[in-house]
Design a protein around this motif. Structure first.
Motif, PDB file in Angstrom:
ATOM      1  N   LEU A   1      41.228  43.300  39.299  1.00  0.00           N
ATOM      2  CA  LEU A   1      40.353  44.365  39.789  1.00  0.00           C
ATOM      3  C   LEU A   1      41.161  45.527  40.355  1.00  0.00           C
ATOM      4  O   LEU A   1      40.813  46.701  40.160  1.00  0.00           O
ATOM      5  CB  LEU A   1      39.403  43.810  40.857  1.00  0.00           C
TER       6      LEU A   1
ATOM      7  N   GLU B   1      35.328  41.682  30.679  1.00  0.00           N
ATOM      8  CA  GLU B   1      34.250  41.917  31.640  1.00  0.00           C
ATOM      9  C   GLU B   1      32.886  41.938  30.940  1.00  0.00           C
ATOM     10  O   GLU B   1      31.883  41.509  31.504  1.00  0.00           O
ATOM     11  CB  GLU B   1      34.503  43.262  32.338  1.00  0.00           C
TER      12      GLU B   1
ATOM     13  N   GLU C   1      41.221  49.459  39.064  1.00  0.00           N
ATOM     14  CA  GLU C   1      40.993  50.571  40.007  1.00  0.00           C
ATOM     15  C   GLU C   1      42.132  51.581  39.973  1.00  0.00           C
ATOM     16  O   GLU C   1      41.910  52.788  40.080  1.00  0.00           O
ATOM     17  CB  GLU C   1      40.824  50.004  41.427  1.00  0.00           C
TER      18      GLU C   1
ATOM     19  N   ASP D   1      41.444  39.201  41.787  1.00  0.00           N
ATOM     20  CA  ASP D   1      41.562  40.387  42.650  1.00  0.00           C
ATOM     21  C   ASP D   1      42.663  41.307  42.129  1.00  0.00           C
ATOM     22  O   ASP D   1      42.538  42.539  42.172  1.00  0.00           O
ATOM     23  CB  ASP D   1      41.875  39.961  44.091  1.00  0.00           C
TER      24      ASP D   1
END
Length: 609
Positions: free
Chosen positions: A411, A314, A415, A408
């Motif tokens: 991510l 990232e 999380e 996704d």
């Protein structure tokens, strides 16, 4: 398919050809003709020419036991640094990261390397693999130095001629508009040299025409842009150097966790313990290692690696640079975490079927045939058949040159594992597996539960007489409280750390050879906390002293407090450490205790309040 027989290396290790290490004693072309005729023929077929025909070391590039290319190195300017003068990989084996592996491996062996007069395709590879960075204004900065012989310099600004003839200049700046290395000889006098572009680059990018049309302002802008981006350039190069600074270790004994998971359940506990001990010996545990659920441990350790890989990616958006950093931080076999992340789809460069459809249908038939040729597939049929064949047999990442990005799924993983961020900040010296279990079994905020987790370790370390676990627990408790702005608790644990530093009753004798009772960081932290808060130091010190898990001290209360007061007043730390060691750590009574290596003679020093 490959249309010729490659040389096979059964051990999958490429050979190196040299003449007793003599500089430039190996004739590259002759070596290719006589030993690697298929490589030489492929080079002729693709129009590849070597710029320099002699090298010091000729190294094979091996993929799945086949010799599929080579790298040739020489030594420049009588400095013991390897300069890559030529490299070639068979077209059928490109896009497999073999060039990166070669550079990476050379770094891992502790060698300094540079690249001799590189063409633009090499610079693109360096960007792709994180060794170079586009800094704008048509300029690339490379962490690997670029070697440019004076004979290759064709464009000169600010001077009538090259300053030194028969000399090799070094630079880390490349102009991808002109396809040449940029040497800023003198910033104040604004003297700039640019190396000539390769024949292939001239053909593809009209470099000669571009050079004919540039004016003086172009060169001046190069100097200004490099000056204006000096901070960015220095930071980038320093990051790469730090990433490889500790890369002189052997990965051969490091466990591959896929292999671990495949171990048969019936295998002996001893075999499992052998695997486990390679991983666990550096961290603090509440339990006997033999009692830990190893499968759960492996999965937890993997999750930390995956989380760190995604977070690191990232920051830099470069898959190979991320991989290099993670390989330093984790005792996995090379590429294990990278492969896991890509295989699970947390980071991907795959395109959707709709994107592929749209792209392929926008191409002409000849373009579709070129894709098929590059992947060694038949090129017969109409456009619709060609499109279907590409979709069926060619990975979407090979069709569309799409940049890697976090998916996704990636991510969602981040999380659902936010506790790893907390673990990485405060608890790296403890097992994530144990921390996760403790977190799941206790109510409260992650901060409060973590404090309880560390206090458990504190009490456990006293029972085990484990000085490292004790100090690691104290350090983490102090750090958590300080970052959460709990100055009182922060100071309490920093003072306990100071006290145990003067009274290291849990150390074995061998550790005393290098033990430093007073830590600079500890003193700095105490000073900062006293500055931030309104504390009575004597009261706070007494509170910490009375709560210590030991009840007999080598250094008395009054002498410990006096030592702290002197350190806070600016006394020299090295002097104080020598003084404490001389007064307290060389007494025969201490060594008598230590000779029994942390056994029952120390029990009278312990208490549990």
């Amino acid at each position: 398919m490959v249309k010729f027989n490659c040389i096979v290396r059964e051990d999958n290790i490429g050979k190196t050809i040299s003449v007793d290490g003599m500089v430039d004693a190996v004739d590259i072309e002759e070596t290719l003709k006589t030993r690697y005729a298929y490589l030489y023929q492929s080079m002729l077929d693709t129009g590849y020419k070597v710029k320099v025909n002699h090298c010091t070391y000729f190294k094979e590039i091996v993929f799945k036991k086949k010799v599929v290319g080579f790298c040739a190195y020489t030594i420049i300017n009588s400095v013991s640094k390897l300069s890559l003068v030529s490299t070639y990989i068979l077209p059928e084996f490109r896009k497999r990261g073999l060039f990166f592996d070669e550079i990476n491996h050379t770094y891992e062996e502790g060698n300094e390397i540079s690249i001799f007069d590189p063409p633009s395709f090499v610079m693109k590879l360096l960007i792709k693999y994180g060794f170079a960075k586009d800094i704008g204004n048509n300029l690339i900065v490379s962490s690997i130095m670029l070697d440019v012989p004076s004979t290759s310099i064709t464009d000169i600004y600010g001077s009538d001629s090259v300053e030194y003839s028969d000399f090799t200049y070094s630079t880390n700046v490349y102009d991808y508009n002109l396809c040449g290395s940029v040497i800023i000889v003198d910033e104040e006098k604004e003297i700039v040299y640019i190396s000539k572009s390769s024949d292939k680059d001239n053909e593809r990018y009209d470099c000669l025409e571009k050079r004919a049309n540039i004016d003086d302002e172009y060169y001046v802008n190069i100097i200004k842009h490099v000056q204006n981006n000096k901070q960015i350039i220095d930071k980038f190069i320093n990051n790469i150097e730090q990433s490889y600074a500790s890369f002189n270790e052997d990965y051969s004994d490091k466990p591959d966790f896929e292999d671990f998971k495949k171990l048969n359940q019936e295998q002996s506990e001893r075999e499992l313990s052998d695997y486990f001990n390679k991983i666990d010996e550096t961290k603090n545990s509440l339990y006997d290692p033999s009692s830990i659920d190893k499968e759960k441990y492996i999965l937890a350790f993997q999750n930390v690696g995956i989380y760190d890989f995604i977070r690191t990616f990232e920051e830099n958006n470069n898959i190979e640079l991320t991989n290099s950093i993670i390989k330093i931080d984790y005792d996995f076999k090379p590429d294990y975490i990278k492969n896991l992340v890509l295989n699970e789809g947390y980071i991907s460069n795959e395109s959707s079927s709709e994107e592929v459809d749209e792209y392929l249908n926008s191409l002409k038939v000849n373009d579709l045939k070129n894709i098929l040729k590059d992947n060694h597939l038949t090129v017969t049929g109409n456009k619709s058949e060609l499109v279907d064949r590409i979709k069926e047999y060619v990975p979407s990442s090979s069709v569309l040159d799409k940049e890697y990005s976090i998916s996704d799924k990636g991510l969602e993983f981040i999380e659902s594992h936010e506790d790893i961020e907390f673990y990485n900040l405060f608890l790296k010296n403890f097992y994530y597996y144990e921390f996760k279990d403790f977190l799941n079994c206790h109510d409260g905020s992650i901060t409060e539960v973590s404090k309880e987790f560390l206090k458990e370790h504190l009490y456990s370390s006293v029972k085990k007489k484990d000085n490292k676990a004790y100090t690691d627990s104290i350090n983490a408790l102090a750090f958590i409280n300080e970052l959460n702005n709990d100055l009182t608790e922060g100071l309490y644990f920093e003072l306990k750390k100071f006290i145990i530093g003067l009274n290291p009753l849990f150390l074995d004798e061998s550790s005393y050879n290098y033990y430093q009772p007073i830590s600079k960081t500890n003193i700095d932290n105490i000073n900062l906390l006293l500055f931030k808060g309104d504390f009575n130091l004597k009261e706070e010190f007494k509170k910490a002293w009375d709560s210590m898990e030991i009840n007999n001290f080598m250094v008395s209360y009054s002498k410990s407090f006096k030592t702290l007061d002197e350190m806070l007043s600016g006394e020299d730390r090295d002097y104080m450490n020598d003084k404490i060691r001389e007064l307290y750590l060389t007494k025969k009574t201490i060594h008598d205790k230590l000779d029994k290596s942390k056994q029952s003679t120390l029990d009278k020093y312990l208490t549990f309040n």
